[in-house]
Enzyme design. Structure first.
Site, short mmCIF file in Angstrom:
data_model
loop_
_atom_site.label_atom_id
_atom_site.label_comp_id
_atom_site.label_asym_id
_atom_site.label_seq_id
_atom_site.Cartn_x
_atom_site.Cartn_y
_atom_site.Cartn_z
N TYR A 73 26.17 40.69 -8.56
CA TYR A 73 26.51 41.87 -9.36
C TYR A 73 25.43 42.14 -10.40
O TYR A 73 25.05 43.29 -10.63
CB TYR A 73 27.86 41.64 -10.06
CG TYR A 73 28.39 42.88 -10.76
CD1 TYR A 73 29.29 43.71 -10.10
CD2 TYR A 73 27.98 43.21 -12.05
CE1 TYR A 73 29.77 44.85 -10.71
CE2 TYR A 73 28.46 44.36 -12.66
CZ TYR A 73 29.36 45.18 -11.99
OH TYR A 73 29.83 46.30 -12.61
N PHE A 125 14.99 72.08 -6.76
CA PHE A 125 15.81 71.85 -5.57
C PHE A 125 17.27 72.16 -5.94
O PHE A 125 17.62 72.13 -7.11
CB PHE A 125 15.64 70.38 -5.14
CG PHE A 125 16.47 70.01 -3.95
CD1 PHE A 125 16.17 70.54 -2.70
CD2 PHE A 125 17.54 69.14 -4.07
CE1 PHE A 125 16.94 70.21 -1.60
CE2 PHE A 125 18.31 68.81 -2.97
CZ PHE A 125 18.01 69.34 -1.74
N ASP A 126 18.14 72.47 -4.95
CA ASP A 126 19.53 72.91 -5.24
C ASP A 126 20.27 71.97 -6.19
O ASP A 126 20.92 72.41 -7.12
CB ASP A 126 20.45 72.99 -4.01
CG ASP A 126 19.79 73.23 -2.69
OD1 ASP A 126 18.55 73.20 -2.61
OD2 ASP A 126 20.53 73.44 -1.73
N ASP A 216 9.83 65.40 -9.83
CA ASP A 216 10.88 65.25 -8.83
C ASP A 216 10.16 64.78 -7.57
O ASP A 216 9.52 65.55 -6.86
CB ASP A 216 11.60 66.59 -8.61
CG ASP A 216 12.72 66.48 -7.58
OD1 ASP A 216 12.82 65.42 -6.92
OD2 ASP A 216 13.49 67.44 -7.43
N ALA A 218 10.71 63.19 -4.53
CA ALA A 218 11.28 62.83 -3.22
C ALA A 218 10.21 62.64 -2.14
O ALA A 218 10.28 61.71 -1.35
CB ALA A 218 12.28 63.90 -2.77
N LYS A 259 14.13 60.26 1.39
CA LYS A 259 13.02 60.96 2.04
C LYS A 259 11.87 59.97 2.27
O LYS A 259 11.95 59.15 3.18
CB LYS A 259 12.57 62.14 1.18
CG LYS A 259 13.45 63.40 1.23
CD LYS A 259 14.83 63.26 0.73
CE LYS A 259 15.57 64.56 0.60
NZ LYS A 259 15.98 64.87 -0.76
N HIS A 451 27.33 78.10 2.40
CA HIS A 451 26.71 77.89 3.71
C HIS A 451 27.18 76.62 4.40
O HIS A 451 27.16 76.52 5.61
CB HIS A 451 25.18 77.92 3.62
CG HIS A 451 24.60 76.90 2.70
ND1 HIS A 451 24.75 76.97 1.34
CD2 HIS A 451 23.87 75.79 2.93
CE1 HIS A 451 24.14 75.93 0.79
NE2 HIS A 451 23.58 75.20 1.73
C1 PLP Z 1 16.83 65.65 -1.60
C2 PLP Z 1 16.26 66.11 -2.86
C3 PLP Z 1 16.93 65.92 -4.08
C4 PLP Z 1 18.33 65.35 -4.16
O1 PLP Z 1 18.41 64.09 -3.65
P1 PLP Z 1 19.71 63.49 -2.92
O2 PLP Z 1 19.27 62.13 -2.52
O3 PLP Z 1 20.04 64.38 -1.77
O4 PLP Z 1 20.79 63.45 -3.94
C5 PLP Z 1 16.30 66.34 -5.23
N1 PLP Z 1 15.10 66.93 -5.19
C6 PLP Z 1 14.43 67.12 -4.06
C7 PLP Z 1 13.09 67.78 -4.07
C8 PLP Z 1 14.98 66.73 -2.84
O5 PLP Z 1 14.33 66.98 -1.69
#
Ligand code: PLP
Length: 460
Positions: A73, A125-126, A216, A218, A259, A451
């Site tokens: 833990y 990103f969304d 950000d 990813a 990613k 969507h």
């Molecule tokens: C996928 C992604 C996120 C969010 O990550 P999750 O692991 O899906 O929560 C944030 N920013 C970018 C650019 C992404 O491609």
């Protein structure tokens, strides 16, 4: 222009059977799914290009790491392995694992943003936009103009428009800009990269106005590979050196490890040196995610992530991965099928507006192509266009998106050259009968993020 496929730098040790249904069965399945590709069952899909997130194939070394994962833990060995890997790759002092990218956003943005503040990004990103808004702030996108023109060839279409960035800081007042976010690669613009030159300019502006710069991150490795290919100064640098350089311009990063870190679940928050911020982030992690040394993940996930981060830097792997996109793009060039060009790092964004000029935005050309790809060859994709954008929250009117794309997101180390050929062949077959393809109308939709769940029917 032909492009020679870059061979897979791995061999196959474990397989997962897939099958293609008959055309009649596929037509029935997509109808039962109300013409929404998110409602299809995975087992009814032959080639799944819905996303490159968490759909990666792990290596034998990562699976061995899964067996070695320490499930303590507090203070587990796998946590320390992960922190050490991150400090080595990114050069940041403080590393906090979390369960995925949006969790890092939730932990961090509540500390930087509040009502009245804004976040400015090359493109949010969304989920990033959602967490800016959940913190009570507003999100402003500030990408270079060429990103909006799919046929415009430029090396770094993901860049921030720095002139506009300064104008926006001026307009809102520097004390009201809680954070500047650099998304690498720029996902929403089609996986387009950001240059080091642009990172330097944005970092200088942030320093001048004393605004924190968050990366950000990813697709940090794919972005570094593009820099090596396209930015003269770095052509002889290693991928790791380029990554160190990129991150040296940021103050913190959030990362979806689903990613480029080649795992199925995981996320990271990195803080370069601000200890006070790290202490606050640890507190929020404990409330939202779990104790700091596991952050909502199992020990086995932490171990696989520590290994995957290094595998994602391998230049042979990156050449193969980028080669898959370039090979598919070259086949589309030959057939005269337009896409966001040059092709990005994690998929091909086909220009459905160019393919179906007879389908207006409010009959969803990107979604129509996604449905045709499933009917044609059992390929699952999604719309990145007006269908995804939705309605104006004030008037309820359908919004018109800048692009009408169908995204073929390519999972890492999962598909081979023959699968890529099937994708190209399917698009070519659809192009031949493009004028017969009809648009769609929505018969039911939820109020937000429609969507994922909406029901559609073909327009007769
Ligand atoms: C996928 C992604 C996120 C969010 O990550 P999750 O692991 O899906 O929560 C944030 N920013 C970018 C650019 C992404 O491609």
């Amino acid at each position: 222009m032909t492009f020679k496929y870059v061979p897979e730098p791995f061999r196959i040790k474990m397989v997962e059977p897939i099958k293609m249904l008959t055309r009649e069965e596929r037509e029935q399945k997509i109808k039962e799914a109300n013409y929404n590709t998110f409602a299809l069952k995975g087992e009814d899909v032959y080639i799944d290009l819905l996303t490159d997130s968490g759909t990666n194939a792990m290596s034998d070394t990562q699976w061995a790491g899964v067996m070695r994962g320490d499930e303590a833990y507090a203070g587990g060995r796998s946590y320390y392995n992960l922190v050490e890997a991150c400090q080595d790759i990114f050069g940041y002092k403080y590393i906090q694992p979390v369960h995925q990218g949006r969790a890092a956003e939730k932990v961090l943005f509540g500390l930087l943003l509040e009502p009245g503040k804004v976040s400015i990004s090359n493109m949010h990103f969304d989920t990033t936009r959602a967490h800016v808004e959940i913190a009570g702030a507003r999100a402003i996108d500030c990408v270079v103009k060429e990103a909006k023109d799919p046929s415009h060839i430029a090396p770094f279409k993901g860049n921030m428009d720095v002139e506009r960035l300064e104008a926006l800081i001026d307009e809102h007042g520097k004390e009201n800009v809680g954070v500047v976010v650099m998304t690498i690669t720029n996902n929403s613009a089609g996986g387009q990269p950001v240059s080091i030159a642009n990172m330097r300019e944005v970092s200088a502006i942030c320093k001048k106005y004393d605004i924190p710069l968050c990366i950000d991150a990813a697709r940090f490795a794919e972005n570094a590979y593009f820099i090596k290919q396209r930015e003269e100064e770095f052509k002889n640098s290693s991928i790791k050196e380029i990554i160190r350089e990129i991150f040296s311009y940021g103050d913190m990063f959030t990362m979806s490890a689903k990613k480029d870190a080649i795992v199925n679940m995981g996320g990271l928050l990195g803080i370069k040196e601000n200890e006070e911020l790290y202490q606050l982030a640890k507190g929020r992690t404990i409330s939202f995610e779990g104790f700091t040394t596991y952050g909502g993940l199992s020990g086995r996930d932490l171990e696989a992530l520590a290994i995957g981060l290094y595998e994602g830097l391998d230049e042979n792997y990156l050449a193969y991965r980028s080669g898959q996109m370039q090979y598919l793009a070259a086949r589309l060039d030959e057939a005269g099928i337009a896409y966001q060009s040059p092709v990005g790092g994690h998929g091909v964004f086909v220009d459905a507006k160019a393919l179906f000029p007879h389908i207006p935005y409010n009959e969803f050309p990107g979604q129509a192509l996604a449905i045709e790809l499933y009917k044609e060859a059992g390929i699952r994709t999604c719309d990145i266009g007006s269908y995804m954008l939705g309605n104006d929250p004030d008037t309820g009117e359908q919004l018109k998106a800048d692009f009408e794309f169908t995204r073929l997101a390519i999972p890492r180390r999962v598909y081979t050259q023959s699968h890529i050929d099937i994708m190209a062949d399917a698009l070519i077959a659809i192009k031949e009968r493009a004028s017969e393809v009809k648009g769609y109308r929505i018969t039911w939709e939820p109020p937000i993020l429609r969507h994922f769940q909406a029901h559609l029917e073909p327009i007769k």
